[in-house]
Design a protein around this motif. Structure first.
Motif, PDB file in Angstrom:
ATOM      1  N   ALA A   1       0.854  -1.183   0.000  1.00  0.00           N
ATOM      2  CA  ALA A   1       0.000   0.000   0.000  1.00  0.00           C
ATOM      3  C   ALA A   1       0.891   1.234   0.000  1.00  0.00           C
ATOM      4  O   ALA A   1       1.856   1.311   0.760  1.00  0.00           O
ATOM      5  CB  ALA A   1      -0.909   0.000   1.223  1.00  0.00           C
ATOM      6  N   ALA A   2       0.577   2.211  -0.860  1.00  0.00           N
ATOM      7  CA  ALA A   2       1.500   3.328  -1.036  1.00  0.00           C
ATOM      8  C   ALA A   2       0.766   4.631  -1.315  1.00  0.00           C
ATOM      9  O   ALA A   2      -0.417   4.653  -1.666  1.00  0.00           O
ATOM     10  CB  ALA A   2       2.468   3.020  -2.177  1.00  0.00           C
ATOM     11  N   ASN A   3       1.509   5.706  -1.143  1.00  0.00           N
ATOM     12  CA  ASN A   3       1.155   7.035  -1.656  1.00  0.00           C
ATOM     13  C   ASN A   3       2.389   7.556  -2.363  1.00  0.00           C
ATOM     14  O   ASN A   3       3.276   8.151  -1.735  1.00  0.00           O
ATOM     15  CB  ASN A   3       0.752   7.984  -0.524  1.00  0.00           C
ATOM     16  N   VAL A   4       2.487   7.285  -3.663  1.00  0.00           N
ATOM     17  CA  VAL A   4       3.671   7.634  -4.437  1.00  0.00           C
ATOM     18  C   VAL A   4       3.251   8.269  -5.762  1.00  0.00           C
ATOM     19  O   VAL A   4       2.088   8.216  -6.159  1.00  0.00           O
ATOM     20  CB  VAL A   4       4.564   6.403  -4.700  1.00  0.00           C
ATOM     21  N   LEU A   5       4.266   8.851  -6.451  1.00  0.00           N
ATOM     22  CA  LEU A   5       4.046   9.525  -7.724  1.00  0.00           C
ATOM     23  C   LEU A   5       2.934  10.563  -7.563  1.00  0.00           C
ATOM     24  O   LEU A   5       2.946  11.330  -6.600  1.00  0.00           O
ATOM     25  CB  LEU A   5       3.753   8.514  -8.824  1.00  0.00           C
ATOM     26  N   GLU A   6       1.949  10.582  -8.466  1.00  0.00           N
ATOM     27  CA  GLU A   6       0.893  11.588  -8.362  1.00  0.00           C
ATOM     28  C   GLU A   6      -0.035  11.349  -7.175  1.00  0.00           C
ATOM     29  O   GLU A   6      -0.888  12.191  -6.855  1.00  0.00           O
ATOM     30  CB  GLU A   6       0.058  11.639  -9.648  1.00  0.00           C
ATOM     31  N   ASP A   7       0.130  10.213  -6.490  1.00  0.00           N
ATOM     32  CA  ASP A   7      -0.669   9.870  -5.321  1.00  0.00           C
ATOM     33  C   ASP A   7       0.008  10.313  -4.019  1.00  0.00           C
ATOM     34  O   ASP A   7      -0.399   9.897  -2.932  1.00  0.00           O
ATOM     35  CB  ASP A   7      -0.902   8.349  -5.305  1.00  0.00           C
ATOM     36  N   LYS A   8       1.043  11.145  -4.107  1.00  0.00           N
ATOM     37  CA  LYS A   8       1.727  11.610  -2.891  1.00  0.00           C
ATOM     38  C   LYS A   8       0.750  12.364  -1.995  1.00  0.00           C
ATOM     39  O   LYS A   8      -0.289  12.865  -2.437  1.00  0.00           O
ATOM     40  CB  LYS A   8       2.914  12.488  -3.250  1.00  0.00           C
ATOM     41  N   VAL A   9       1.098  12.452  -0.723  1.00  0.00           N
ATOM     42  CA  VAL A   9       0.259  13.120   0.262  1.00  0.00           C
ATOM     43  C   VAL A   9       0.734  14.549   0.456  1.00  0.00           C
ATOM     44  O   VAL A   9       1.927  14.784   0.690  1.00  0.00           O
ATOM     45  CB  VAL A   9       0.311  12.369   1.608  1.00  0.00           C
ATOM     46  N   THR A  10      -0.179  15.506   0.364  1.00  0.00           N
ATOM     47  CA  THR A  10       0.090  16.900   0.735  1.00  0.00           C
ATOM     48  C   THR A  10      -0.904  17.281   1.814  1.00  0.00           C
ATOM     49  O   THR A  10      -2.123  17.250   1.593  1.00  0.00           O
ATOM     50  CB  THR A  10      -0.013  17.848  -0.456  1.00  0.00           C
ATOM     51  N   LEU A  11      -0.384  17.601   2.993  1.00  0.00           N
ATOM     52  CA  LEU A  11      -1.211  17.922   4.144  1.00  0.00           C
ATOM     53  C   LEU A  11      -1.271  19.430   4.352  1.00  0.00           C
ATOM     54  O   LEU A  11      -0.232  20.095   4.493  1.00  0.00           O
ATOM     55  CB  LEU A  11      -0.643  17.276   5.404  1.00  0.00           C
TER      56      LEU A  11
END
Length: 282
Positions: A256-266
């Motif tokens: 399970a990931a948050n990478v590439l365009e799926d990165k997290v910006t809080l």
């Protein structure tokens, strides 16, 4: 009710031992890394290389290493691959038993040394819910007064008995990048393995299944549209540390990931939970 106790590995690493009517599990304080989870009456759901020697300062080659606050290589030369969280000591903050299920919460204090890598005012937690299913949550909260971005992954190693019999399913309508090339469109719902596989998927549905000789493993994700599918195959296995040359035959990673365009910006004050849920199909 079961028991939750703190113990020490023969090589010195502290871990939390969980033994309930529904499962047995082990979570190390280093990396808040779970390396063993077995529902009662079933096979274990996590894989660890027999070559790993459980030394301080090395992420365990198996279980679920935490890639945080970046996945892969940093843009800055010589910074640690996959971040620093998997080799640092976390603190066990709470244990809650509810019937036969157990919830554990770990936090990571950012040291002065690690503020070189991560100078932001954020809180990172690892949450484990253990029953006959394993649910792992990587939670980030931004306490800074500016937006903070990160990439991350729960780098799960699965036992699959025989890589040549493994069928990974649930990949329809997705795209992936492999060895820096792509994006490619996934040609079918099913992935088979006959070579090194190192795919970063995007636009991926929230549930995949691993069809193994020992049964079907269900792998779910929440707040994640990306995942990594990895098996090093023959040549790369010979170069990996704490990994036997033939280990590739009995494991696969689906992360399970948050990478590439799926990165997290809080945004300031915002939280995000990356969740993976793992169980044998009933």
């Amino acid at each position: 009710m079961g028991s939750v106790t703190t113990k020490k590995h023969a090589n010195g690493l502290e871990y939390v031992d969980i033994d309930t009517a529904l499962c047995k599990a082990r979570i190390f304080l280093q990396g808040a890394q779970i390396d063993f989870f077995q529902p009662v009456g079933q096979q274990p759901l996590l894989w660890v290389s027999e070559a790993d020697d459980y030394q301080a300062g090395n992420g365990i080659r198996g279980g679920i290493p935490v890639c945080w606050p970046w996945f892969g290589m940093s843009d800055t030369p010589d910074w640690p691959q996959h971040g620093f969280a998997r080799t640092r000591l976390w603190s066990l903050e709470s244990v809650v038993m509810n019937n036969d299920a157990v919830d554990l919460r770990f936090t990571l204090a950012i040291s002065d040394e690690d503020r070189l890598y991560w100078p932001h005012d954020t809180k990172v937690e690892m949450l484990f819910n253990l029953s006959d299913t394993l649910k792992v949550t990587l939670k980030n909260t931004n306490h800074a007064d500016y937006p903070v971005s990160l990439t991350q992954a729960l780098h799960t190693y699965f036992p699959i008995a025989d890589i040549q019999q493994l069928k990974a399913r649930g990949f329809n309508d997705s795209q992936y990048i492999e060895f820096g090339q792509g994006p490619y469109t996934q040609p079918s719902d099913e992935v088979l393995f006959d070579r090194e596989t190192d795919r970063v998927y995007t636009q991926l549905s929230p549930m995949q299944t691993l069809h193994t000789p020992n049964g079907v493993i269900e792998v779910g994700r929440e707040n994640s549209h990306s995942a990594v599918l990895w098996n090093p195959w023959i040549e790369k296995s010979q170069r990996l540390s704490r990994f036997n040359a033939d280990d590739y035959k009995t494991m696969v990673c689906l992360e399970a990931a948050n990478v590439l365009e799926d990165k997290v910006t809080l945004a300031p004050g915002e939280s995000h939970e990356l969740i993976t849920t793992i169980a044998w199909q009933k």
